[in-house]
Write an enzyme that holds these catalytic residues in place. Sequence first.
Site, PDB file in Angstrom:
ATOM      1  N   CYS A 328       4.905   4.282   0.492  1.00 47.57           N
ATOM      2  CA  CYS A 328       5.758   3.944  -0.645  1.00 47.57           C
ATOM      3  C   CYS A 328       6.715   2.807  -0.266  1.00 47.57           C
ATOM      4  CB  CYS A 328       6.486   5.184  -1.141  1.00 47.57           C
ATOM      5  SG  CYS A 328       7.171   4.995  -2.813  1.00 47.57           S
ATOM      6  N   HIS A 439       2.290   9.697  -1.862  1.00 45.99           N
ATOM      7  CA  HIS A 439       2.930  10.715  -1.034  1.00 45.99           C
ATOM      8  C   HIS A 439       2.022  11.939  -0.949  1.00 45.99           C
ATOM      9  CE1 HIS A 439       6.893   8.762  -0.894  1.00 45.99           C
ATOM     10  NE2 HIS A 439       6.726   8.480  -2.168  1.00 45.99           N
TER      11      HIS A 439
END
Length: 505
Positions: A328, A439
């Site tokens: 991310c 994630h």
Amino acid sequence: MVQGASSSVGKSLMVTALCRIFARRGVRVAPFKAQNMSNNAAVCADGGEIGRSQALQALASGIEPVVDMNPVLLKPEADHRSQVVVRGRPWHTLSAGQYYDRKKTLWAVVTESLDRLRSLYDLVIIEGAGSPAELNLQASDMVNMAVARYAEAPVVLVGDIDRGGVFAQLLGTLWLLPEEERRLVRGLIVNKFRGDPALFYDGVAILEERSTLPVLGVVPYLPGLGLPEEDAATLSAVGYGHSPDDALDIAVVRLPHIANFDDFNPLQSEPGVRVRFVESVDSLGRPDAVILPGSKSTVADLGWLRTTGLHNRIGELARDGINVVGICGGYQMLGRTILDPACVESDRPETDGLALLPVATTFATVKLTHRVRARIVGGPGWMVTLAGHELAGYEIHSGRSTIADVHPWLAIAREGEGCGEAPDGAATVDGSIWGCYVHGLFDDDRFRRAWLDSLASRRRGRRALSPAPTEMPGYRERFRLALDRLADEVEGAVDIEALVEIIKK
């Protein structure tokens, strides 16, 4: 309601344990926390964000997390401000003073969410924040006694004996509360006790005499549960996980605005793997892999990397063949540039990244928050063996990244969207540097083991990572067992029948 004598006394895990205990007894139970401050967020089925702790508590309850369980989430950013997430969606970015000016609006959100949960479940277990006896904050409180008064909820006060001063914690908190709030407290719990609880019998008697309240239990210190932490303050540079002398050494950079750091819990649970959170060039050393995690303030954290010298050192390690991974915000940092024309995250229109991946990121005003199914479409190096493999995860980011010169190694399908698959992720030709937005990748047993095996095989004279014992359950099963272990320990230490009577009254 579970309140604490201070921060980090174990309120979140206590609520998690109680949710699990009552769910196992057939009670329809749900968690609630009016306002949370954490960059460790979870994504609900509808794409809304809530604190990771409330998502964990929902899982312990055997139900899906929903935004009403944490209607107000504060995500700290740079420059002493926070993004305010209301019912799962970004609302405003505010300073502390601006936030409290909007209390009336937010209080209506809190009470409406709590009322909805109370209409749907037999029991709602509410978690407080910090301490209810912060005298300078009581007038603006909407997470501790204000909620208890609104719900007329009996309160159990928790103290942390491991840090010392548990008598002052519990009794001092009670004595600082005004009478109308003190009467709501119906019991005490002493948490994180090391050793034989029989040695604290005199302490229990003193607490009960001075407080005139029952001590419902003395809960043991429970290390190594492997459950997600809410607060990055618990992270340290000390390696943890299974750490033989020849363990794989994975260094996660502890960014000032680190987010979703529970991504790495599955790595810590692997035999032969040590995970360290590092903040300096000296503590980084020469690990087998460096991970740049998620960040709530990518540009500010890039500046910190440069200031500390980690920016250059990570580049040197990458050029020397050490694995570097970005998840991310960390993925954005590994790219060439970060553009922010709308000043979504900072007042800098353009920022140079580490230039380890051919990626350019532009921040958008609309945040993407989705649960996803991610399909590995193949890739360089160790990824080839995973081609076609699917795993579950989630994304939560404002950046939109474009990739040059290489093919994305992931195709993601977003839950709730019927627009097919979106490309994600970039990697170098040998697979030693890679990143993506998803994630939860390491929760997947096959993905995690394939990457760890690739690290082990790169060591000169070292065979691949030893296979996990055949009787060893996968990570998701270990997670479930950890919840049951937590519940078993708390149920064995706390007088649950006395707590039931308190709830009934």
